[in-house]
Design an enzyme around this catalytic site. Sequence first.
Site, PDB file in Angstrom:
ATOM      1  N   GLY A 135     -24.675 -19.132 -14.282  1.00 32.56           N
ATOM      2  CA  GLY A 135     -25.194 -17.736 -14.215  1.00 32.56           C
ATOM      3  C   GLY A 135     -24.224 -16.807 -13.670  1.00 32.56           C
ATOM      4  O   GLY A 135     -23.050 -16.566 -14.099  1.00 32.56           O
ATOM      5  N   CYS A 136     -24.666 -15.912 -12.910  1.00 34.09           N
ATOM      6  CA  CYS A 136     -23.923 -14.442 -12.404  1.00 34.09           C
ATOM      7  C   CYS A 136     -22.427 -15.485 -11.690  1.00 34.09           C
ATOM      8  O   CYS A 136     -21.467 -14.578 -11.379  1.00 34.09           O
ATOM      9  CB  CYS A 136     -24.621 -13.739 -11.554  1.00 34.09           C
ATOM     10  N   GLY A 137     -22.718 -16.488 -11.126  1.00 36.41           N
ATOM     11  CA  GLY A 137     -21.706 -17.106 -10.323  1.00 36.41           C
ATOM     12  C   GLY A 137     -20.743 -17.682 -11.281  1.00 36.41           C
ATOM     13  O   GLY A 137     -19.600 -18.335 -10.790  1.00 36.41           O
TER      14      GLY A 137
END
Length: 345
Positions: A135-137
Amino acid sequence: MAGSVRIAALATATPVVEASLDQVWAALGEARGRRMPRLSATEGARVRHLAEPLSSLVATRTQTQQTDAYLLHARALARKVCCDALDRSRIARERIGLVVGVSCTGVVLPSLDAELIPVLGLDRAVARLPITELGCGGGVAGLARGVDYLRAYPDQAVLLFAVELPSLTFQPADHSIDNLIAAMVFGDGAGAMVLESADAASGWMVDHCGTHLIPEAAGRLGFELRDGGLRVVLSRDLPDVVEANLRQAVDSFLDGTGTRRQDLALLALHPGGPRIFEAVARALDVDPGMLAPSRRVFERYGNASSAGIFFVLEELLTTRPDGKVLAIAFGPGLSIEMALMRVTP
């Protein structure tokens, strides 16, 4: 520092459609068939870059239509940022030994990197590492995997790219708070960078990377592939989880590098939104000015998921920092992805 990796070049790109927060809010009201309450001045990103006009994004579409739209726009954005980063790096393309491609807002096999390799003129024997579920990471995690590779193969170079189109995942029939928050904070965009081993006296050097997992918070952030497409999971208590766990994760990571929080010149924080910024500032007890570049990126682009960190690093280039910079991003898991950089103008 032996084993350091240099960011040789960086590039970002956004789709051509722009919308203000008020326009997004009005479109959400039309999709729900009712008048929306007045927004406060601190809610959402002020400007959003979108793959398609709002009238198209709030219309119901099938999973096939979502995938077709994702491929159309993701291919173009990924090609642009990769070409720009490679050209700016002036690194011979035959030196690229690994391509790391990050995207969580579309699911396609083969992954985008397989199509890009011949288009970019890269060697057919180049290693590939597609990343979806972080995801965002994923942008910071992809950087870490590039650093790992270059420490094993210092004569090679790495192309890392992230392309995200969260607007295409909007579910008009989903009236949950999660879906509403996502529509207010997420924006579309792409970023790429070229990495190489170097002991340069100046520039952006990546010295250490790390991750910290909070498994008990796994249900707070992510996507679920359901009938009709990807359903966002974005818990309202995510900032509380971040605030409760971040200091210990950061201090443990920095201790292993011989660095203290007080030694940091700036934070390159994933542009997750105002409540995330506030939670990080409280958890790490940092001056609000250290988060100013991330706040500016959020206002101008929103949260571009894994590509967001590329925009933050690009913004930092304009501020010409001197010293140590800690990059932080949050992904499903819940994971905290970190990279310690050293910047010398």
